[in-house]
Design a protein around this motif. Structure first.
Motif, PDB file in Angstrom:
ATOM      1  N   ILE A  64      40.370  15.009  14.421  1.00  0.00           N
ATOM      2  CA  ILE A  64      40.278  13.871  13.498  1.00  0.00           C
ATOM      3  C   ILE A  64      38.912  13.959  12.817  1.00  0.00           C
ATOM      4  N   PHE A  65      38.892  13.619  11.541  1.00  0.00           N
ATOM      5  CA  PHE A  65      37.748  13.963  10.694  1.00  0.00           C
ATOM      6  C   PHE A  65      36.758  12.815  10.575  1.00  0.00           C
ATOM      7  N   LYS A 104      27.371  28.358   7.111  1.00  0.00           N
ATOM      8  CA  LYS A 104      28.528  27.498   7.369  1.00  0.00           C
ATOM      9  C   LYS A 104      28.644  26.414   6.299  1.00  0.00           C
ATOM     10  N   MET A 105      29.847  26.300   5.754  1.00  0.00           N
ATOM     11  CA  MET A 105      30.097  25.224   4.801  1.00  0.00           C
ATOM     12  C   MET A 105      29.987  23.907   5.563  1.00  0.00           C
ATOM     13  N   LYS A 131      28.733  19.488   5.332  1.00  0.00           N
ATOM     14  CA  LYS A 131      28.281  18.341   4.552  1.00  0.00           C
ATOM     15  C   LYS A 131      26.771  18.231   4.619  1.00  0.00           C
ATOM     16  N   TRP A 150      32.687  10.643  21.140  1.00  0.00           N
ATOM     17  CA  TRP A 150      33.588  11.752  21.482  1.00  0.00           C
ATOM     18  C   TRP A 150      34.652  11.346  22.501  1.00  0.00           C
ATOM     19  N   GLY A 203      37.519  30.133  13.363  1.00  0.00           N
ATOM     20  CA  GLY A 203      36.179  30.419  12.831  1.00  0.00           C
ATOM     21  C   GLY A 203      35.839  29.474  11.682  1.00  0.00           C
ATOM     22  N   HIS A 204      34.660  29.676  11.130  1.00  0.00           N
ATOM     23  CA  HIS A 204      34.179  28.798  10.063  1.00  0.00           C
ATOM     24  C   HIS A 204      34.283  29.440   8.687  1.00  0.00           C
ATOM     25  N   TRP A 205      34.355  28.601   7.684  1.00  0.00           N
ATOM     26  CA  TRP A 205      34.219  29.059   6.301  1.00  0.00           C
ATOM     27  C   TRP A 205      32.751  29.016   5.939  1.00  0.00           C
ATOM     28  N   ASN A 256      42.364   9.895  20.882  1.00  0.00           N
ATOM     29  CA  ASN A 256      43.338   9.754  19.787  1.00  0.00           C
ATOM     30  C   ASN A 256      44.605  10.567  20.039  1.00  0.00           C
ATOM     31  N   TYR A 257      44.420  11.716  20.732  1.00  0.00           N
ATOM     32  CA  TYR A 257      45.562  12.612  20.926  1.00  0.00           C
ATOM     33  C   TYR A 257      46.646  11.988  21.809  1.00  0.00           C
ATOM     34  N   HIS A 317      36.766  19.969  23.486  1.00  0.00           N
ATOM     35  CA  HIS A 317      38.202  20.045  23.785  1.00  0.00           C
ATOM     36  C   HIS A 317      38.522  20.846  25.044  1.00  0.00           C
ATOM     37  N   GLY A 343      36.532  23.441   4.711  1.00  0.00           N
ATOM     38  CA  GLY A 343      36.559  23.711   6.152  1.00  0.00           C
ATOM     39  C   GLY A 343      37.501  22.748   6.875  1.00  0.00           C
ATOM     40  N   HIS A 344      37.464  21.484   6.466  1.00  0.00           N
ATOM     41  CA  HIS A 344      38.377  20.502   7.076  1.00  0.00           C
ATOM     42  C   HIS A 344      39.825  20.858   6.743  1.00  0.00           C
ATOM     43  N   VAL A 348      41.280  23.423  16.650  1.00  0.00           N
ATOM     44  CA  VAL A 348      39.898  22.944  16.482  1.00  0.00           C
ATOM     45  C   VAL A 348      39.022  24.057  15.922  1.00  0.00           C
ATOM     46  N   GLY A 349      37.966  23.675  15.218  1.00  0.00           N
ATOM     47  CA  GLY A 349      36.979  24.669  14.805  1.00  0.00           C
ATOM     48  C   GLY A 349      36.138  25.053  16.012  1.00  0.00           C
TER      49      GLY A 349
HETATM   50  N1  MSP Z   1      35.308  14.179  14.441  1.00  0.00           N
HETATM   51  C1  MSP Z   1      35.128  15.432  15.056  1.00  0.00           C
HETATM   52  C2  MSP Z   1      36.419  15.902  15.688  1.00  0.00           C
HETATM   53  C3  MSP Z   1      36.995  14.980  16.695  1.00  0.00           C
HETATM   54  S1  MSP Z   1      38.514  15.570  17.329  1.00  0.00           S
HETATM   55  C4  MSP Z   1      38.849  14.595  18.603  1.00  0.00           C
HETATM   56  C5  MSP Z   1      34.679  16.456  14.015  1.00  0.00           C
HETATM   57  N2  MSP Z   1      34.936  16.147  12.766  1.00  0.00           N
HETATM   58  S2  MSP Z   1      34.497  17.028  11.501  1.00  0.00           S
HETATM   59  O1  MSP Z   1      34.918  16.272  10.353  1.00  0.00           O
HETATM   60  O2  MSP Z   1      33.106  17.343  11.567  1.00  0.00           O
HETATM   61  O3  MSP Z   1      35.252  18.384  11.616  1.00  0.00           O
HETATM   62  C6  MSP Z   1      36.637  18.443  11.670  1.00  0.00           C
HETATM   63  C7  MSP Z   1      37.143  19.865  11.685  1.00  0.00           C
HETATM   64  O4  MSP Z   1      36.684  20.567  10.528  1.00  0.00           O
HETATM   65  C8  MSP Z   1      36.674  20.669  12.894  1.00  0.00           C
HETATM   66  O5  MSP Z   1      37.736  21.463  13.373  1.00  0.00           O
HETATM   67  C9  MSP Z   1      35.623  21.567  12.327  1.00  0.00           C
HETATM   68  O6  MSP Z   1      35.487  22.763  13.037  1.00  0.00           O
HETATM   69  C10 MSP Z   1      36.200  21.816  10.949  1.00  0.00           C
HETATM   70  N3  MSP Z   1      35.185  22.326  10.065  1.00  0.00           N
HETATM   71  C11 MSP Z   1      34.083  21.686   9.596  1.00  0.00           C
HETATM   72  N4  MSP Z   1      33.370  22.586   8.871  1.00  0.00           N
HETATM   73  C12 MSP Z   1      33.980  23.798   8.885  1.00  0.00           C
HETATM   74  C13 MSP Z   1      33.799  25.017   8.231  1.00  0.00           C
HETATM   75  N5  MSP Z   1      32.769  25.256   7.459  1.00  0.00           N
HETATM   76  N6  MSP Z   1      34.766  25.958   8.378  1.00  0.00           N
HETATM   77  C14 MSP Z   1      35.914  25.741   9.102  1.00  0.00           C
HETATM   78  N7  MSP Z   1      36.107  24.605   9.723  1.00  0.00           N
HETATM   79  C15 MSP Z   1      35.069  23.700   9.815  1.00  0.00           C
HETATM   80  O7  MSP Z   1      34.148  17.475  14.392  1.00  0.00           O
END
Ligand code: MSP
Length: 591
Positions: free
Chosen positions: A64-65, A359-360, A362, A290, A351-353, A296-297, A328, A74-75, A320-321
């Motif tokens: 969850i984001f 890393k991409m 915010k 956390w 993996g990450h973008w 939530n799941y 997790h 990435g999200h 998950v990332g």
């Molecule tokens: N809120 C937590 C997750 C809680 S789950 C119970 C969180 N949120 S997040 O918005 O930061 O990230 C959500 C997802 O986006 C994660 O899987 C994270 O790895 C992914 N990504 C965020 N940036 C990323 C990249 N640059 N590349 C790929 N995925 C990445 O973490």
């Protein structure tokens, strides 16, 4: 009530008892505070064979984001991977359930609201809607969208906390350590280092893992006895060697649990963190974001009422990332063990973008707006790129030039061109070739005849593709699966080029023409069926153009076999001529 986990996992033999815990969602005794359930083997989490007939859908989750800022690519990637896994099961005729949503509590969101001088609720409402919209725009087939500010979730978290408390898993103590708001994570001394900010030249303390700034905290809060679960968790990992994909990441998890486990702070003083769920019976503390988020799941499956949910728990895959794997693969199973709930069956860590090798994110600001990317490339093209070039095991670079190259090669010159070559020419009739080759009840088809070597080799490729793709999907490797399908397309283009059906047709060699056209059309039909989870719109348009009936089950997994369909070949849609009418029209941009 102490956790039964430690005792049970020692008592039950590996691969022993039939798993029973996942029936728990129906268990009436779970209502109203009772979460006791029958013992189960530590291998239960990954056993598929017991699933049939238990009425449980295949349950996939995205993380969850956080709503402190807008979504980025990435999200979207986490969402797309989870969606492909879900759609794959649907293609196979299984009931499947996909959850996604937003993580709205915690310091990060609280501070973002303060900075923007808005109420946290207003920030959450606005940004949660953007994530929901992204899921829609990207054709994510989520069955629910949870917000951690939903009252039902609060009830679930309070209930879960009460069970932890009851089981003696929580104690109060003074906490001293580092907290990173950006990561919403506590770090020990060993996990931080001094750095100098490249922007300001000022020294700061940062998390070694993420590079984000940490701040020193000294406070009284509640701790979860995580260390009590070291042995049960290590045993569980040993019993379930494929629990985390890829295996390299699993090794990191096991190392961490073996060598670095500490009890976990699970609350913050409300004076510091007010935006969250208060600890039941102690509103001076707020539950750690956390713990709140992971629950939530199970909230979406109906916890703690269970009978009113979808019956989906345990999750079959948490996507998950890699940055949030520890939460997790360590905290979540320990928390679940503590309240005697079934553990998720698998975790896929991707993996990450990166943008220019970083890393991409915010916080760095180097993000790609996924709405802009969808407008620019089209949803399915972007989904194609993310799955094709992204990686479960490694990081991948996001680059518009590369998207253009891969889309031209794979989609325009690959898939689109092959389709035009087969359904376009008036020199042959695909539906006639299909009927002739497959035959019907009264008349055997000609496909059983001895084939020229080139056709025979191609036939073998089409025959093998579905099992190969399936093997990748079983390994939770959508990229491998997509590459396999595209390889078939590239090979089919070569096959058509080499066998030149237009020459055979032009010189009246009718049977040879039909043979070639048939096997090329079969490649397209089988590939089109298998591509549905990856590019739902384009795959269906391809099947429309190829004239594959929309009636079930013609586009289902069962039909992704050579000669499974003996009646297709007449386009179901008006297609027209010219590049703009093709399956993948020219892209609006050329950079
Ligand atoms: N809120 C937590 C997750 C809680 S789950 C119970 C969180 N949120 S997040 O918005 O930061 O990230 C959500 C997802 O986006 C994660 O899987 C994270 O790895 C992914 N990504 C965020 N940036 C990323 C990249 N640059 N590349 C790929 N995925 C990445 O973490």
């Amino acid at each position: 009530m102490k956790s039964q986990w430690g005792v049970l996992s020692r008592r039950l033999s590996i691969g022993g008892a039939r798993p029973t815990a996942h029936h728990g969602w129906r268990c009436q005794s779970c209502r109203g505070g009772q979460t006791r359930r029958k013992p189960f083997s530590t291998t239960a989490a990954v056993r598929d064979s017991d699933r049939d007939g238990d009425g449980k859908p295949y349950y996939v989750t995205t993380p969850i984001f956080y709503v402190n800022a807008a979504p980025h690519v990435g999200h979207l990637y986490s969402m797309v991977i989870a969606d492909v896994l879900k759609r794959w099961k649907v293609l196979k005729g299984e009931r499947s359930f996909l959850s996604t949503g937003t993580d709205e509590h915690g310091m990060k969101v609280q501070r973002a609201a303060e900075l923007q001088d808005v109420q946290p609720t207003a920030l959450c409402d606005a940004n949660s809607e953007i994530f929901r919209d992204l899921a829609r725009r990207a054709d994510i087939s989520n069955d629910c969208f949870i917000r951690t500010t939903d009252p039902a979730h609060r009830e679930a978290v309070e209930h879960f906390w009460a069970r932890l408390r009851e089981g003696g898993h929580i104690y109060e103590t003074k906490h001293e350590g580092w907290y990173c708001v950006g990561d919403e994570t506590f770090y020990s001394d060993k996990m931080v280092e001094k750095r100098v900010s490249p922007q300001t030249g000022k020294p700061f303390t940062a998390s070694i893992e993420t590079g984000n700034a940490v701040e020193w905290t000294e406070e009284r809060n509640y701790h979860f006895r995580l260390t009590a679960f070291r042995e049960p968790m290590l045993r569980f990992y040993a019993d379930n060697p494929n629990w985390v994909a890829p295996s390299s990441r699993f090794a990191e998890v096991i190392d961490w649990v073996s060598n670095h486990l500490e009890d976990l702070s699970v609350s913050r003083p409300a004076s510091r963190l007010s935006w969250g769920i208060p600890v039941p019976d102690d509103p001076s503390q707020t539950i750690y974001v956390w713990v709140d988020a992971l629950i939530n799941y199970i909230t979406v499956t109906g916890y703690p009422g269970w009978q009113q949910g979808t019956g989906a728990w345990p999750a079959d895959v948490h996507v998950v990332g890699k940055d949030i794997l520890r939460f997790h693969a360590v905290y979540w199973p320990a928390l679940l063990m503590a309240v005697d709930l079934a553990l998720p069956r698998r975790i896929l860590s991707h993996g990450h973008w990166l943008m220019e090798r970083q890393k991409m994110s915010k916080s760095t600001g180097n993000v790609v707006n996924p709405f802009g990317a969808i407008d620019r490339w089209d949803t399915d093209v972007l989904r194609y790129f993310l799955v094709y070039h992204g990686s479960v095991a490694n990081d991948a670079n996001y680059d518009n030039g590369l998207i253009l190259d891969l889309a031209k090669k794979g989609l325009q010159r690959g898939l689109g061109n092959l389709l035009n070559r087969i359904v376009g020419p008036k020199l042959w009739d695909v539906s006639y070739a299909v009927a002739k080759m497959t035959g019907d009840e009264d008349r055997p088809g000609l496909a059983f005849l001895r084939l020229p070597a080139s056709v025979d080799a191609h036939k073998a490729r089409v025959e093998a593709i579905t099992d190969k793709v399936q093997a990748h999907m079983d390994e939770l490797d959508p990229t491998g699966a997509l590459k396999e399908i595209m390889e078939l397309i590239f090979e089919t283009n070569k096959f058509v080029q080499e066998t030149s059906p237009w020459v055979a047709a032009g010189t009246g060699r009718k049977r040879e023409t039909d043979l070639i056209v048939f096997y090329a059309a079969e490649s397209l039909r089988v590939a089109g069926i298998l591509l549905q989870p990856f590019m739902p719109n384009k795959a269906n348009e391809l099947l429309d153009r190829l004239g594959v009936s929309r009636e079930t089950p013609r586009r289902s997994f069962a039909f992704a076999r050579l000669q499974a369909d003996n009646a297709y070949g007449k386009s179901l849609i008006e297609t027209g001529k010219g590049a703009w009418k093709s399956l993948f029209p020219p892209f609006k941009v050329s950079d």
